[in-house]
Design an enzyme around this catalytic site. Structure first.
Site, PDB file in Angstrom:
ATOM      1  N   HIS A 150      20.918  -4.528  44.331  1.00 12.16           N
ATOM      2  CA  HIS A 150      20.243  -3.422  45.010  1.00 12.16           C
ATOM      3  C   HIS A 150      20.991  -2.106  44.765  1.00 12.16           C
ATOM      4  O   HIS A 150      22.202  -2.035  44.984  1.00 12.16           O
ATOM      5  CB  HIS A 150      20.210  -3.734  46.510  1.00 12.16           C
ATOM      6  CG  HIS A 150      19.411  -2.790  47.333  1.00 12.16           C
ATOM      7  ND1 HIS A 150      19.849  -2.333  48.556  1.00 12.16           N
ATOM      8  CD2 HIS A 150      18.193  -2.214  47.136  1.00 12.16           C
ATOM      9  CE1 HIS A 150      18.929  -1.538  49.072  1.00 12.16           C
ATOM     10  NE2 HIS A 150      17.922  -1.445  48.234  1.00 12.16           N
TER      11      HIS A 150
ATOM     12  N   GLU B 143      17.828  -3.078  40.841  1.00 12.07           N
ATOM     13  CA  GLU B 143      16.845  -2.186  41.479  1.00 12.07           C
ATOM     14  C   GLU B 143      17.541  -0.854  41.693  1.00 12.07           C
ATOM     15  O   GLU B 143      18.735  -0.817  42.027  1.00 12.07           O
ATOM     16  CB  GLU B 143      16.418  -2.768  42.837  1.00 12.07           C
ATOM     17  CG  GLU B 143      15.345  -1.972  43.569  1.00 12.07           C
ATOM     18  CD  GLU B 143      15.855  -0.887  44.516  1.00 12.07           C
ATOM     19  OE1 GLU B 143      15.025  -0.196  45.103  1.00 12.07           O
ATOM     20  OE2 GLU B 143      17.091  -0.715  44.678  1.00 12.07           O
TER      21      GLU B 143
ATOM     22  N   ASP C 166      16.551   3.672  42.696  1.00 12.26           N
ATOM     23  CA  ASP C 166      15.559   4.629  43.199  1.00 12.26           C
ATOM     24  C   ASP C 166      15.523   5.870  42.322  1.00 12.26           C
ATOM     25  O   ASP C 166      16.576   6.402  41.959  1.00 12.26           O
ATOM     26  CB  ASP C 166      15.936   5.058  44.626  1.00 12.26           C
ATOM     27  CG  ASP C 166      16.172   3.860  45.525  1.00 12.26           C
ATOM     28  OD1 ASP C 166      15.213   3.133  45.800  1.00 12.26           O
ATOM     29  OD2 ASP C 166      17.335   3.645  45.944  1.00 12.26           O
TER      30      ASP C 166
ATOM     31  N   HIS D  28      18.281   8.187  46.448  1.00 14.03           N
ATOM     32  CA  HIS D  28      17.533   7.518  47.517  1.00 14.03           C
ATOM     33  C   HIS D  28      17.028   8.511  48.550  1.00 14.03           C
ATOM     34  O   HIS D  28      15.852   8.487  48.925  1.00 14.03           O
ATOM     35  CB  HIS D  28      18.426   6.462  48.184  1.00 14.03           C
ATOM     36  CG  HIS D  28      17.717   5.671  49.245  1.00 14.03           C
ATOM     37  ND1 HIS D  28      17.554   6.137  50.539  1.00 14.03           N
ATOM     38  CD2 HIS D  28      17.104   4.466  49.205  1.00 14.03           C
ATOM     39  CE1 HIS D  28      16.889   5.236  51.238  1.00 14.03           C
ATOM     40  NE2 HIS D  28      16.594   4.217  50.459  1.00 14.03           N
TER      41      HIS D  28
ATOM     42  N   GLU E  20      12.307   1.776  41.412  1.00 21.17           N
ATOM     43  CA  GLU E  20      11.579   2.177  42.619  1.00 21.17           C
ATOM     44  C   GLU E  20      11.297   3.670  42.552  1.00 21.17           C
ATOM     45  O   GLU E  20      12.213   4.495  42.532  1.00 21.17           O
ATOM     46  CB  GLU E  20      12.349   1.839  43.896  1.00 21.17           C
ATOM     47  CG  GLU E  20      11.455   2.149  45.094  1.00 21.17           C
ATOM     48  CD  GLU E  20      12.130   2.068  46.451  1.00 21.17           C
ATOM     49  OE1 GLU E  20      13.124   1.347  46.622  1.00 21.17           O
ATOM     50  OE2 GLU E  20      11.616   2.770  47.355  1.00 21.17           O
TER      51      GLU E  20
END
Ligand code: G3P
Ligand code: MG
Length: 252
Positions: free
Chosen positions: A10, A37, A39, A52, A112
């Site tokens: 993450h 993953e 952002d 993020h 993301e």
């Protein structure tokens, strides 16, 4: 339904490095992770960077907004000191730099799309277009990234801009309209908060033949439990506790 890795780091390396930095990608890779993953948000000049929060103050110091700051200024910002002095050299990376790093290190990406409020459509479009272009220029042999977002509008824009890229819809809690959302987005998976998932909901999603992915799973026990519910994959902050090749004891 889910032809991707089952365990993802993450935000790069979870709790082991400052989130959404190239340094985090390196730490994740050093821990054996080959799926990540992160952002992506747009700068004032429409340039995608890893971030993020839309506001400064947590991972970069000061006051201000990502969408009101030029990319060249964002990429000079210290994104590591908040985590520890050892990462004081870490800067806000461009999406392109991280994409290239992941390709070079055979790391699969769940990108993301994280639009700043009011920038949903533009962010979805730009991230999809750049992803498509980077896949061509890097001639990556790895599986194409999976684009995900909490923003329906961002994902719809991504679909229009690059229909061939796989999409997943993020829902913190799975609301009654989940099927309709996935259908409209032509998404392949539902990504949801493991805290609110139940075996019944998991069964429904799997029976509808969608991939099911959870964030953020931080113990092997919980990982095993949700795998047994039919969950296909998850991201974790505890890459030190859950190995990349963790499979649990899937019973079916
Ligand atoms: O993409 C899964 C997860 O990262 C969503 O939550 O807030 O960590 O981006 P967040
Ligand atoms: Mg995220």
């Amino acid at each position: 339904m889910w032809s991707y890795p089952r365990v993802l780091a993450h935000r790069g390396a979870g709790v082991l490095a400052p989130e959404n930095t190239l340094e985090a990608m390196q730490v994740g890779w050093e821990h054996g992770y080959r799926a990540v993953e992160f952002d992506v948000m747009l700068s004032k000049d429409g340039f995608p960077v890893l971030m993020h929060d839309p506001f400064f103050g947590r991972t970069v110091a000061g006051a201000g907004e990502v969408c009101k700051t030029l990319a060249q200024d964002l990429m000079k910002m210290d994104a590591g000191s908040w985590f520890s002095p050892a990462f004081a050299h870490a800067r806000v990376p461009s999406y392109e730099a991280v994409f290239r790093f992941c390709c070079e290190h055979s790391i699969w990406m769940n990108v993301e799309i994280k639009p700043a409020p009011g920038h949903e459509q533009e962010t979805g479009r730009v991230v999809a277009e750049i992803t498509q272009r980077l896949m061509q220029v890097t001639r990556s042999k790895a599986a194409a990234p999976l684009l995900s977002s909490f923003s329906f509008d961002a994902l719809m824009s991504a679909k229009l801009a690059a229909p061939g890229l796989a999409r997943a819809f993020l829902m913190d809690t799975i609301t009654n309209d989940w099927r309709s959302c996935l259908q409209q987005l032509d998404a392949i998976a539902l990504h949801t908060n493991q805290k609110y998932l139940s075996p019944i909901l998991a069964k429904k999603v799997k029976e509808a033949r969608y991939g099911l992915f959870c964030y953020t799973v931080n113990s092997p026990e919980r990982a095993r439990e949700i795998f047994n519910w039919g969950v296909d994959g998850f991201c974790t902050d505890r890459i030190d506790l859950i190995p990349f090749n963790f499979r649990g004891d899937k019973l079916f």
